[in-house]
Motif scaffolding. Structure first.
Motif, PDB file in Angstrom:
ATOM      1  N   PRO A  73     -29.966 -53.911 -59.477  1.00  0.00           N
ATOM      2  CA  PRO A  73     -30.036 -53.507 -60.887  1.00  0.00           C
ATOM      3  C   PRO A  73     -28.993 -54.148 -61.794  1.00  0.00           C
ATOM      4  O   PRO A  73     -29.168 -54.138 -63.016  1.00  0.00           O
ATOM      5  N   GLN A  74     -27.949 -54.735 -61.250  1.00  0.00           N
ATOM      6  CA  GLN A  74     -26.933 -55.365 -62.084  1.00  0.00           C
ATOM      7  C   GLN A  74     -27.234 -56.832 -62.380  1.00  0.00           C
ATOM      8  O   GLN A  74     -26.527 -57.468 -63.158  1.00  0.00           O
ATOM      9  N   GLU A  75     -28.282 -57.366 -61.763  1.00  0.00           N
ATOM     10  CA  GLU A  75     -28.676 -58.762 -61.977  1.00  0.00           C
ATOM     11  C   GLU A  75     -29.190 -58.965 -63.397  1.00  0.00           C
ATOM     12  O   GLU A  75     -29.733 -58.058 -64.013  1.00  0.00           O
ATOM     13  N   SER A  76     -29.074 -60.192 -63.882  1.00  0.00           N
ATOM     14  CA  SER A  76     -29.599 -60.567 -65.188  1.00  0.00           C
ATOM     15  C   SER A  76     -31.131 -60.551 -65.147  1.00  0.00           C
ATOM     16  O   SER A  76     -31.738 -60.775 -64.105  1.00  0.00           O
ATOM     17  N   CYS A  77     -31.726 -60.330 -66.291  1.00  0.00           N
ATOM     18  CA  CYS A  77     -33.191 -60.362 -66.421  1.00  0.00           C
ATOM     19  C   CYS A  77     -33.728 -61.789 -66.488  1.00  0.00           C
ATOM     20  O   CYS A  77     -34.947 -61.971 -66.539  1.00  0.00           O
ATOM     21  N   ALA A  78     -32.879 -62.777 -66.503  1.00  0.00           N
ATOM     22  CA  ALA A  78     -33.322 -64.162 -66.688  1.00  0.00           C
ATOM     23  C   ALA A  78     -34.354 -64.577 -65.647  1.00  0.00           C
ATOM     24  O   ALA A  78     -35.371 -65.192 -65.987  1.00  0.00           O
ATOM     25  N   ASP A  79     -34.117 -64.255 -64.381  1.00  0.00           N
ATOM     26  CA  ASP A  79     -35.077 -64.616 -63.335  1.00  0.00           C
ATOM     27  C   ASP A  79     -36.396 -63.878 -63.517  1.00  0.00           C
ATOM     28  O   ASP A  79     -37.472 -64.432 -63.283  1.00  0.00           O
ATOM     29  N   ILE A  80     -36.307 -62.623 -63.917  1.00  0.00           N
ATOM     30  CA  ILE A  80     -37.519 -61.826 -64.149  1.00  0.00           C
ATOM     31  C   ILE A  80     -38.326 -62.436 -65.287  1.00  0.00           C
ATOM     32  O   ILE A  80     -39.542 -62.618 -65.182  1.00  0.00           O
ATOM     33  N   ASN A  81     -37.638 -62.784 -66.369  1.00  0.00           N
ATOM     34  CA  ASN A  81     -38.304 -63.425 -67.501  1.00  0.00           C
ATOM     35  C   ASN A  81     -38.946 -64.738 -67.080  1.00  0.00           C
ATOM     36  O   ASN A  81     -40.074 -65.055 -67.484  1.00  0.00           O
ATOM     37  N   GLY A  82     -38.241 -65.510 -66.266  1.00  0.00           N
ATOM     38  CA  GLY A  82     -38.773 -66.786 -65.782  1.00  0.00           C
ATOM     39  C   GLY A  82     -40.031 -66.603 -64.951  1.00  0.00           C
ATOM     40  O   GLY A  82     -40.997 -67.358 -65.090  1.00  0.00           O
TER      41      GLY A  82
END
Length: 141
Positions: A73-82
């Motif tokens: 849960p502390q990871e950035s959303c950047a990978d999810i967005n990608g």
């Protein structure tokens, strides 16, 4: 809960649960003393998540990555967005392929009128045409 109960709660078949387990998307459950699988609420939630991803036609490898990110849960959303951007691009490409498929099918349909016997059917002749078939394969590649 047993596998049948999990499947019922998630609105899927037992085979689907086993498939997602085998694919490594759903973690193996604990086993009871008599070696039955024993699923818990987190399994239900994860199965709902996986099924929602599949409804969006997200590939299994991307679902696996999304599950990893969901567990961090502390990871950035950047990978999810990608991942979602890549899926949107796949959907757009598929829509274009379907539009071309519609044009091809309409072209075929216009070749044959009502009341023609099948031996004279231009649709069947068009479907048998090797050049058209190879062009259609290129559309779907």
């Amino acid at each position: 809960m047993k596998i049948g109960e999990l499947a019922k709660l998630a609105g899927c078949d037992v085979v689907t649960v086993r498939f997602y387990e085998g694919a490594g998307l759903l973690p193996a459950p604990a086993r009871t003393g008599n070696n039955y699988r024993s699923y818990s609420l987190p399994h239900v939630e994860m199965l709902h998540f996986i099924r929602q991803c599949r409804l969006l036609d997200i590939p299994l490898l991307d679902i696996q990555r999304l599950l990893q990110l969901r567990g961090s849960p502390q990871e950035s959303c950047a990978d999810i967005n990608g991942l979602l951007d890549a899926q949107i691009a796949r959907v757009k490409a598929r829509i274009e392929q379907l539009k071309m498929l519609e044009v091809e099918m309409n072209n075929l349909r216009r070749q044959c009128g009502v009341g023609v016997v099948s031996k004279d059917c231009a649709i069947l002749a068009g479907l048998s045409n090797q050049d058209d078939a190879s062009r259609k394969d290129e559309i779907h590649a």
